[in-house]
Design a protein around this motif. Structure first.
Motif, PDB file in Angstrom:
ATOM      1  N   LYS A 276       0.808  -1.193  -0.052  1.00 21.69           N
ATOM      2  CA  LYS A 276       0.011  -0.100   0.030  1.00 21.69           C
ATOM      3  C   LYS A 276       0.850   1.189  -0.018  1.00 21.69           C
ATOM      4  CE  LYS A 276      -4.074  -1.968   2.270  1.00 21.69           C
ATOM      5  NZ  LYS A 276      -4.966  -1.929   3.452  1.00 21.69           N
ATOM      6  N   GLN A 279       2.424   1.588  -3.359  1.00 17.94           N
ATOM      7  CA  GLN A 279       1.109   1.702  -4.262  1.00 17.94           C
ATOM      8  C   GLN A 279       0.785   3.378  -4.064  1.00 17.94           C
ATOM      9  OE1 GLN A 279       0.244  -0.574  -6.410  1.00 17.94           O
ATOM     10  NE2 GLN A 279      -1.151   1.024  -7.369  1.00 17.94           N
ATOM     11  N   ASP A 283       0.353   5.395  -7.704  1.00 17.34           N
ATOM     12  CA  ASP A 283      -0.854   6.239  -7.894  1.00 17.34           C
ATOM     13  C   ASP A 283      -0.747   7.348  -8.228  1.00 17.34           C
ATOM     14  OD1 ASP A 283      -2.282   3.701  -7.441  1.00 17.34           O
ATOM     15  OD2 ASP A 283      -2.909   4.354  -5.257  1.00 17.34           O
ATOM     16  N   THR A 284       0.416   8.160  -7.975  1.00 16.34           N
ATOM     17  CA  THR A 284       0.452   9.671  -8.296  1.00 16.34           C
ATOM     18  C   THR A 284       0.628   9.598  -9.778  1.00 16.34           C
ATOM     19  OG1 THR A 284       2.900   9.445  -7.823  1.00 16.34           O
ATOM     20  CG2 THR A 284       1.538  10.024  -6.141  1.00 16.34           C
TER      21      THR A 284
END
Length: 543
Positions: A276, A279, A283-284
Motif C-alpha cells: 500500500k 502503491q 498512484d501519483t
C-alpha cells in the motif's frame, strides 16, 4: 587591564583575556595577513607551484588553487581569517583571482607598515588607499576591451587563461572548449547560472581527454531489475528521500502464533501493508523513482510490476540536481506524496544495459548540463573539478559583462603607471599612500616573474619601459619578454581584476583600522580524577 581609583586597583577587562593595543596590535595583525599572502604567493601564475594539504584523516589535496588552499587550511588567527573571508568573497563574486587578491592585500599592508614607521598615521594611509582604489577601478574600466557574447574564440581564450597552470597542458584546450559549450548550452536571456545548471560528476578511469559534456543529467545508477523499462519518455519523476523498507517498531514486541498458517497470514498482511505504501507512489502517476536511501526487494518487485523505472542510494547532490532540474520535490514522508510532488523530464534512459549510468534529459524550467570528468586517479579528477569551477565562472563573467583586460600583468602595470601619474596631482601625505598602492598592485607581475624563475627587478623595469609602446604588453612566461597579450590570447575578465582590487583594499583598510585587540585565551579542560573520566564508565547497564 586595570586602573586606579582612590588608591585601589579597578579591573576593567578580564585578566584571562589576551589584550594587545596600539602599534603592537597593528603589527601582529599585519604580520598574520602577510603570512597568509606568503603561503599562496608561490602558486600565482601559470608556472606557480602546487601545495599538498593533508587532513587529520590522511586525505591528500594537491592543488595550486588559492581558494582551495585557504579553505583547507586550519587558520586560527582572527586577522588571517578576515583575509580568508575576503578571498571567499572574491571567489563567489568573480569565480577566480583569489590568490591575486590575497597577494595584493599582503603587499598593501607591507607598504602601509613601512609608511607607519616613517610616521604616517593609519588614517592618512586609509584615505590614500581609498582614493587609489577609486582611481584604479576607473583606469581598469578605460583599459578594458569589449567583446561579444558570440565571440566563441575569445571565450575559449578566457577559459584557457584560467586553466593554464592548473591542469594538464595537453588537455587545456579540450577543457576550455567544454566550458564554452556548457555556458552556451545553459544561457538564458543573457544570464548564466553555472552553479545550478551545470552538474559536475567524476569517474576514475580513462584520461582527462575523455572528459565530456552531456546534455541533461547523468548519474551513476542503473535500473534495479533487468525487466524494468530502460527507456521512459515523458517521465514523471518521484524523488524519495527516505527508506522504502518494512517499518520496524522502536520497542520489543512478541507475536503469539498457534498455527503455521497464522505466521503465513501475518507475513502476507505485512507484505500487503507495505505494498500500500509503494502503491501510494505509483498512484501519483510516477513512472520513474529515484530513492536516496535503501529500497526493499519487495518494493522493486512492485515497481517492476507497475512498469516503473526505479533505483536506490542516489547521492544527495544528484537528488538536489534532479529536484532543481525536473521540479520534483524531495519526499520525506511517502504517506504525504501527491502528483504535485512529481517532476518532469522528456526522457529517462539507461542507454547501455552493461553501463551503470542513467541519463535524464529534457527539462521544462532549466537547461541543466553535466560535465563528466574522467581521469586516472581521484587526485586528477578532483583537480580538474576545481579547474572547471574557476574556468566556468570566468567565462560566465565575460559572457554577462562583455568586458576583458589583457593578462600577464599588463593590466596591473597600466593601473600602477596611471596611479603614479595621479599621485603627482595630489597634495599631502595621501600621495605617498597612492604611490604605495601602485607598488602593491605591481606585486602581481612581480610574483608571476618570480614563480617563473625570472629576475623580478629586470622583469618589472622591462614591463614598465615597454608598456607605453605596447599597450597590452605583458610578461611572456616562456621567454621573459614583453609581448602583446591580446595577440597571445592571454586575457582575463574585467570583473576578476576589479573585484581583486576591491577585495585587497577592503581587507587592508579593515586591518589598518584595528588598534586594540582583545582575545579570549583557550581554557584548558578541568582536571578530572581518573575514576570520574567518562571513558571509564561502564555504560552497558544503562542500555
Amino acid at each position: 587591564m586595570a586602573g586606579q581609583y582612590g588608591g585601589q586597583p579597578v579591573v576593567i577587562i578580564d585578566p584571562s583575556k589576551e589584550h594587545t593595543t596600539g602599534k603592537d596590535a597593528l603589527s601582529v595583525n599585519i604580520a598574520s595577513a602577510q603570512a597568509v599572502a606568503k603561503i599562496v604567493r608561490s602558486t600565482l601564475g601559470p608556472k606557480g607551484m602546487d601545495k599538498m594539504l593533508v587532513n587529520i584523516m590522511g586525505d591528500i589535496t594537491l592543488t595550486n588553487d588559492g581558494a582551495t588552499i585557504l579553505e583547507e587550511m586550519d587558520i586560527e588567527h582572527p586577522t588571517a581569517k578576515m583575509v580568508v573571508e575576503i578571498a571567499k568573497t572574491q571567489e563567489k563574486t568573480a569565480g577566480d583571482g583569489t590568490t591575486s587578491a590575497v597577494v595584493m592585500a599582503g603587499a598593501l599592508l607591507e607598504k602601509a607598515q613601512e609608511m607607519m614607521i616613517q610616521g604616517i598615521h593609519p588614517t592618512i594611509i586609509i584615505k590614500g588607499f581609498g582614493m587609489a582604489t577609486e582611481k584604479a577601478l576607473q583606469v581598469l574600466e578605460e583599459y578594458a576591451i569589449p567583446v561579444k557574447k558570440d565571440d566563441r574564440e575569445m571565450l575559449e581564450k578566457i577559459a584557457l587563461t584560467s586553466i593554464t597552470g592548473k591542469a594538464s597542458e595537453m588537455s587545456s584546450a579540450h577543457l576550455a572548449k567544454i566550458c564554452v559549450d556548457a555556458v552556451y548550452a545553459i544561457e538564458n536571456e543573457g544570464q548564466v547560472n553555472v552553479d545550478d545548471d551545470i552538474v559536475i560528476t567524476k569517474e576514475i578511469g580513462g584520461t582527462i581527454d575523455d572528459t565530456k559534456l552531456i546534455n541533461g543529467i547523468a548519474i551513476r545508477k542503473e535500473a534495479l531489475h533487468l525487466e524494468m523499462p530502460h527507456r521512459i519518455e515523458n517521465a514523471k519523476i518521484a524523488l524519495i528521500d527516505t527508506e522504502l523498507t518494512f517499518s520496524k517498531t522502536a520497542t520489543k514486541s512478541k507475536l503469539h502464533v498457534d498455527r503455521a498458517e497464522q505466521l503465513f497470514e501475518f507475513k502476507e498482511q505485512e507484505k500487503t501493508n507495505f505494498r500500500k505504501v509503494v502503491q501510494m507512489i505509483i498512484d501519483t502517476g510516477a513512472n520513474v523513482v529515484f530513492c536516496s536511501k535503501n529500497m526493499d526487494d519487495y518494493a522493486l518487485h512492485f515497481f517492476k510490476e507497475a512498469g516503473v523505472y526505479a533505483t536506490r542510494r542516489v547521492k544527495d547532490e544528484d537528488m538536489e540536481a534532479l529536484s532543481y532540474s525536473t521540479g520534483a520535490a524531495l519526499v520525506r514522508n511517502v504517506h504525504d506524496i501527491s502528483s504535485e510532488d512529481l517532476g518532469f523530464a522528456e526522457l529517462v534512459e539507461q542507454e547501455d544495459l552493461h553501463e551503470e549510468k542513467t541519463y535524464i534529459k529534457g527539462f521544462k524550467h532549466s537547461r541543466t548540463m553535466t560535465i563528466l570528468i574522467k581521469g586516472g586517479s581521484e587526485h586528477v579528477t578532483d583537480n580538474v573539478e576545481r579547474v572547471f569551477d574557476d574556468a566556468l565562472h570566468v567565462v560566465k563573467s565575460v559572457f554577462e559583462d562583455e568586458m576583458i583586460v589583457a593578462g600577464g600583468g599588463a593590466s596591473e602595470i597600466e593601473v600602477a603607471q596611471k596611479l603614479r601619474a595621479y599621485a603627482s596631482t595630489i597634495g599631502g601625505r595621501e600621495q605617498m599612500a597612492i604611490n604605495a598602492f601602485a607598488s602593491a598592485v605591481e606585486e602581481i607581475p612581480r610574483a608571476i616573474a618570480d614563480n617563473c624563475g625570472f629576475d623580478t627587478i629586470d622583469t618589472l623595469l622591462n614591463l614598465r619601459a615597454k608598456h607605453d609602446t605596447v599597450k597590452y604588453g605583458g610578461l611572456n612566461v616562456e621567454t621573459a619578454e614583453v609581448d602583446n597579450m591580446l595577440e597571445k590570447g592571454v586575457v582575463d575578465p574585467l570583473r576578476v581584476k576589479t573585484q581583486a582590487i576591491k577585495s585587497a583594499a577592503e581587507v587592508a583598510v579593515m586591518i589598518l583600522r584595528v588598534d586594540d585587540m582583545l582575545r579570549a585565551r583557550e581554557q584548558a579542560m578541568m582536571d578530572v580524577a581518573p575514576e570520574h573520566n567518562i571513558h571509564n564508565y561502564d555504560m552497558s547497564g544503562m542500555m
